[in-house]
Scaffold this motif. Structure first.
Motif, PDB file in Angstrom:
ATOM      1  N   ALA A 158      59.038  60.311  47.084  1.00 36.72           N
ATOM      2  CA  ALA A 158      58.328  59.847  48.285  1.00 36.72           C
ATOM      3  C   ALA A 158      57.715  60.985  49.084  1.00 36.72           C
ATOM      4  CB  ALA A 158      59.292  59.058  49.177  1.00 36.72           C
ATOM      5  N   ASN A 159      58.308  62.172  49.006  1.00 35.90           N
ATOM      6  CA  ASN A 159      57.899  63.248  49.919  1.00 35.90           C
ATOM      7  C   ASN A 159      57.257  64.463  49.262  1.00 35.90           C
ATOM      8  OD1 ASN A 159      58.951  62.401  52.746  1.00 35.90           O
ATOM      9  ND2 ASN A 159      60.649  61.940  51.374  1.00 35.90           N
ATOM     10  N   THR A 160      57.056  64.414  47.959  1.00 37.35           N
ATOM     11  CA  THR A 160      56.375  65.535  47.302  1.00 37.35           C
ATOM     12  C   THR A 160      55.061  65.095  46.665  1.00 37.35           C
ATOM     13  OG1 THR A 160      57.667  65.177  45.277  1.00 37.35           O
ATOM     14  CG2 THR A 160      58.527  66.774  46.862  1.00 37.35           C
ATOM     15  N   ALA A 161      54.519  63.992  47.171  1.00 35.88           N
ATOM     16  CA  ALA A 161      53.207  63.538  46.703  1.00 35.88           C
ATOM     17  C   ALA A 161      52.140  64.403  47.382  1.00 35.88           C
ATOM     18  CB  ALA A 161      53.011  62.061  47.036  1.00 35.88           C
ATOM     19  N   ILE A 162      52.136  65.678  47.031  1.00 37.80           N
ATOM     20  CA  ILE A 162      51.280  66.666  47.692  1.00 37.80           C
ATOM     21  C   ILE A 162      49.977  66.820  46.930  1.00 37.80           C
ATOM     22  CG2 ILE A 162      51.136  69.070  48.466  1.00 37.80           C
ATOM     23  CD1 ILE A 162      54.265  69.055  48.297  1.00 37.80           C
ATOM     24  N   ILE A 163      48.875  66.622  47.623  1.00 37.71           N
ATOM     25  CA  ILE A 163      47.562  66.822  47.007  1.00 37.71           C
ATOM     26  C   ILE A 163      47.210  68.300  47.116  1.00 37.71           C
ATOM     27  CG2 ILE A 163      45.109  66.261  47.117  1.00 37.71           C
ATOM     28  CD1 ILE A 163      45.919  63.556  48.317  1.00 37.71           C
ATOM     29  N   ILE A 164      47.092  68.950  45.968  1.00 41.21           N
ATOM     30  CA  ILE A 164      46.769  70.379  45.943  1.00 41.21           C
ATOM     31  C   ILE A 164      45.257  70.524  45.856  1.00 41.21           C
ATOM     32  CG2 ILE A 164      47.103  72.552  44.706  1.00 41.21           C
ATOM     33  CD1 ILE A 164      49.733  71.345  43.625  1.00 41.21           C
ATOM     34  N   SER A 165      44.651  70.933  46.949  1.00 44.08           N
ATOM     35  CA  SER A 165      43.196  71.071  46.993  1.00 44.08           C
ATOM     36  C   SER A 165      42.830  72.222  47.918  1.00 44.08           C
ATOM     37  CB  SER A 165      42.547  69.770  47.490  1.00 44.08           C
ATOM     38  OG  SER A 165      42.999  69.471  48.793  1.00 44.08           O
ATOM     39  N   SER A 209      56.027  63.622  40.631  1.00 44.24           N
ATOM     40  CA  SER A 209      55.339  63.233  41.858  1.00 44.24           C
ATOM     41  C   SER A 209      54.069  64.050  42.078  1.00 44.24           C
ATOM     42  CB  SER A 209      56.292  63.399  43.047  1.00 44.24           C
ATOM     43  OG  SER A 209      55.694  62.955  44.238  1.00 44.24           O
ATOM     44  N   LEU A 210      54.159  65.355  41.836  1.00 42.37           N
ATOM     45  CA  LEU A 210      52.985  66.232  42.000  1.00 42.37           C
ATOM     46  C   LEU A 210      51.885  65.863  41.004  1.00 42.37           C
ATOM     47  CD1 LEU A 210      54.734  69.696  42.494  1.00 42.37           C
ATOM     48  CD2 LEU A 210      53.250  68.561  44.152  1.00 42.37           C
ATOM     49  N   ILE A 241      67.459  66.622  37.986  1.00 42.63           N
ATOM     50  CA  ILE A 241      66.664  65.399  38.146  1.00 42.63           C
ATOM     51  C   ILE A 241      65.673  65.550  39.298  1.00 42.63           C
ATOM     52  CG2 ILE A 241      66.794  62.947  38.801  1.00 42.63           C
ATOM     53  CD1 ILE A 241      69.415  62.816  37.227  1.00 42.63           C
ATOM     54  N   LEU A 242      66.096  66.222  40.375  1.00 42.05           N
ATOM     55  CA  LEU A 242      65.193  66.471  41.505  1.00 42.05           C
ATOM     56  C   LEU A 242      63.974  67.261  41.063  1.00 42.05           C
ATOM     57  CD1 LEU A 242      67.351  67.347  44.649  1.00 42.05           C
ATOM     58  CD2 LEU A 242      65.744  65.476  44.385  1.00 42.05           C
ATOM     59  N   ILE A 243      64.190  68.267  40.231  1.00 43.99           N
ATOM     60  CA  ILE A 243      63.077  69.080  39.727  1.00 43.99           C
ATOM     61  C   ILE A 243      62.117  68.195  38.936  1.00 43.99           C
ATOM     62  CG2 ILE A 243      62.443  70.945  38.147  1.00 43.99           C
ATOM     63  CD1 ILE A 243      65.122  72.282  38.859  1.00 43.99           C
ATOM     64  N   LEU A 276      45.628  58.285  39.643  1.00 44.66           N
ATOM     65  CA  LEU A 276      46.514  57.299  40.287  1.00 44.66           C
ATOM     66  C   LEU A 276      46.952  57.743  41.683  1.00 44.66           C
ATOM     67  CD1 LEU A 276      48.828  56.500  37.235  1.00 44.66           C
ATOM     68  CD2 LEU A 276      46.974  55.072  38.128  1.00 44.66           C
ATOM     69  N   GLY A 277      46.487  58.910  42.117  1.00 44.40           N
ATOM     70  CA  GLY A 277      46.942  59.500  43.370  1.00 44.40           C
ATOM     71  C   GLY A 277      46.801  58.590  44.579  1.00 44.40           C
ATOM     72  N   GLU A 278      45.650  57.951  44.718  1.00 50.20           N
ATOM     73  CA  GLU A 278      45.408  57.103  45.891  1.00 50.20           C
ATOM     74  C   GLU A 278      46.361  55.909  45.913  1.00 50.20           C
ATOM     75  OE1 GLU A 278      41.719  54.635  47.968  1.00 50.20           O
ATOM     76  OE2 GLU A 278      41.278  56.208  46.497  1.00 50.20           O
ATOM     77  N   SER A 279      46.542  55.276  44.758  1.00 54.50           N
ATOM     78  CA  SER A 279      47.457  54.129  44.672  1.00 54.50           C
ATOM     79  C   SER A 279      48.893  54.557  44.934  1.00 54.50           C
ATOM     80  CB  SER A 279      47.366  53.491  43.283  1.00 54.50           C
ATOM     81  OG  SER A 279      46.061  53.025  43.036  1.00 54.50           O
ATOM     82  N   TYR A 280      49.240  55.755  44.452  1.00 56.29           N
ATOM     83  CA  TYR A 280      50.588  56.296  44.632  1.00 56.29           C
ATOM     84  C   TYR A 280      50.885  56.509  46.115  1.00 56.29           C
ATOM     85  CZ  TYR A 280      54.616  59.388  43.688  1.00 56.29           C
ATOM     86  OH  TYR A 280      55.860  59.950  43.637  1.00 56.29           O
ATOM     87  N   HIS A 281      49.943  57.112  46.824  1.00 57.22           N
ATOM     88  CA  HIS A 281      50.115  57.321  48.267  1.00 57.22           C
ATOM     89  C   HIS A 281      50.179  55.985  49.009  1.00 57.22           C
ATOM     90  CE1 HIS A 281      48.902  61.538  47.511  1.00 57.22           C
ATOM     91  NE2 HIS A 281      49.609  61.771  48.590  1.00 57.22           N
ATOM     92  N   HIS A 282      49.338  55.049  48.582  1.00 55.87           N
ATOM     93  CA  HIS A 282      49.296  53.732  49.229  1.00 55.87           C
ATOM     94  C   HIS A 282      50.643  53.021  49.085  1.00 55.87           C
ATOM     95  CE1 HIS A 282      47.729  49.927  50.685  1.00 55.87           C
ATOM     96  NE2 HIS A 282      48.167  49.331  49.580  1.00 55.87           N
TER      97      HIS A 282
END
Length: 382
Positions: A263-270, A28-29, A20-22, A36-42
């Motif tokens: 909550a902690n893997t909302a990583i923006i890959i850029s 999340s990624l 489930i963690l995977i 939706l990334g900005e709203s997700y981080h907010h």
């Protein structure tokens, strides 16, 4: 070695919890890098009762996770792998090797720089992922190897908690700290007075958490302290400790850790990922987890057995120990947790999380195939 029913429950819940963690990490990624990334981080930064949602997850829900870790450690000390000194020394030495070498490798690349505070990041092992991958191998895995990895991961997490308390406490409010520790002493006294009702301990635990939160020491430490205040008795199914541990297994595996992942893997890959991987802290994290963990676990364990300080279980080989050491390189939950405490710079935090994910994935795959290969050969040779 006959594992208790509670150990079997623990192992099985971690197996499913790891999967489930995977799934939560992938979701999340994907969301973080979508429209939706900005709203997700907010959402994770929304304030509730003075703390952000992310803060409540990392300081509140994770205290419950550490409560479960503390209860499991207590059981290991009283009735499990750690109850016999000779047996306990094997995973203890393994954990120490898996702490010291990764930290040393990290500092080799980062000592004297602004990122040296991240030395604790590659020291941690994620119990859910490590046991989840081990469980995927099914009945091929000897029980002694399951118990060894569980004990190793629990000791590892306890050491990580101590590292957090000692090295990641920046300012101390002594009054709040003493009040929190005073509540802990009261709970210990209740234990000695043989008060078995769980409710007073949980109320005291919440109060202890509140004052610890406002003391400067990370509030999740409360979870481990509370675990050792709760009566263990003879450890049977009617004991207070057993009842609480049984209650917590599934909520932690299927609710708390997945929420932590979201909550902690909302990583923006850029940007240039090769440049990210070339940073000193990235190299330190990657080499610490992928190389330092298995080598440290294997080397110190081998040395301890060679000097006669402990013994290797009869059904295990050194190939098994090295292979399971690779699983120790799955940092994930604890590594991300320490990253949040080690750094203030959002870019470094984001990049470190990405490196932790990639390194944990690499360590997990290497460990899985190494174990599959060694266990298969051993079965064929029987």
């Amino acid at each position: 070695m006959n594992p208790t029913k509670l150990f079997k429950d623990f192992f099985e819940s971690e197996k499913a919890g790891g999967l489930i963690l995977i799934a939560c990490t992938v979701v999340s990624l994907l969301i973080a890098n979508s429209a939706l990334g900005e709203s997700y981080h907010h959402f994770w930064q929304l304030k509730f009762a003075g703390l952000s949602v992310e803060h409540w997850v990392n300081d509140g829900l994770m205290a419950v996770f550490f409560l479960l870790i503390g209860l499991e450690l207590e059981r290991e000390l009283y009735k499990g792998e750690l109850s016999n000194v000779k047996d306990a020394l094997l995973p203890i030495f393994a954990a120490l090797g898996g702490l010291l070498l990764p930290a040393g490798i990290y500092l080799l690349f980062n000592f004297g720089t602004a990122s040296q505070s991240g030395a604790g990041i590659p020291m941690a092992t994620d119990i859910a992922f490590a046991l989840g991958i081990l469980a995927l191998l099914g009945n091929k895995v000897p029980t002694s190897l399951k118990v060894f990895l569980t004990a190793l991961a629990v000791i590892d997490d306890l050491c990580a908690i101590l590292v957090i308390a000692v090295f990641y406490t920046k300012t101390l409010l002594w009054t709040n700290l003493f009040i929190s520790l005073g509540i802990f002493i009261v709970l210990l006294a209740m234990n000695r007075l043989k008060i078995r009702n769980l409710i007073p301990y949980l109320i005291g635990g919440v109060a202890m958490w509140y004052f610890m939160l406002h003391s400067g020491v990370h509030a999740t430490i409360t979870g481990v302290l509370l675990a050792f205040a709760i009566p263990f008795g003879n450890g049977d199914e009617k004991s207070t400790s057993y009842i609480l541990q049984h209650i917590l297994h599934k909520p932690v595996a299927f609710i708390i850790l997945p929420i932590f992942a979201l909550a902690n893997t909302a990583i923006i890959i850029s940007g240039d990922i090769t440049q990210t991987l070339a940073e000193n802290y990235s190299i330190g994290i990657a080499l610490g987890l992928i190389v330092g963990k298995p080598l440290g676990i294997f080397a110190l364990t081998f040395a301890a057995v060679s000097f006669g300080l402990c013994k290797l279980p009869a059904d295990l080989t050194w190939k098994n120990i090295f292979a399971v050491g690779l699983l120790g390189g799955i940092g994930f939950t604890m590594s991300i947790f320490i990253t949040l405490l080690a750094f203030d710079n959002e870019t470094i935090i984001n990049n470190s999380k990405l490196v932790i994910l990639l390194s944990s994935l690499t360590a997990g795959l290497l460990g899985f195939f190494a174990l599959k290969l060694t266990l298969k050969k051993e079965i064929e040779s029987l």
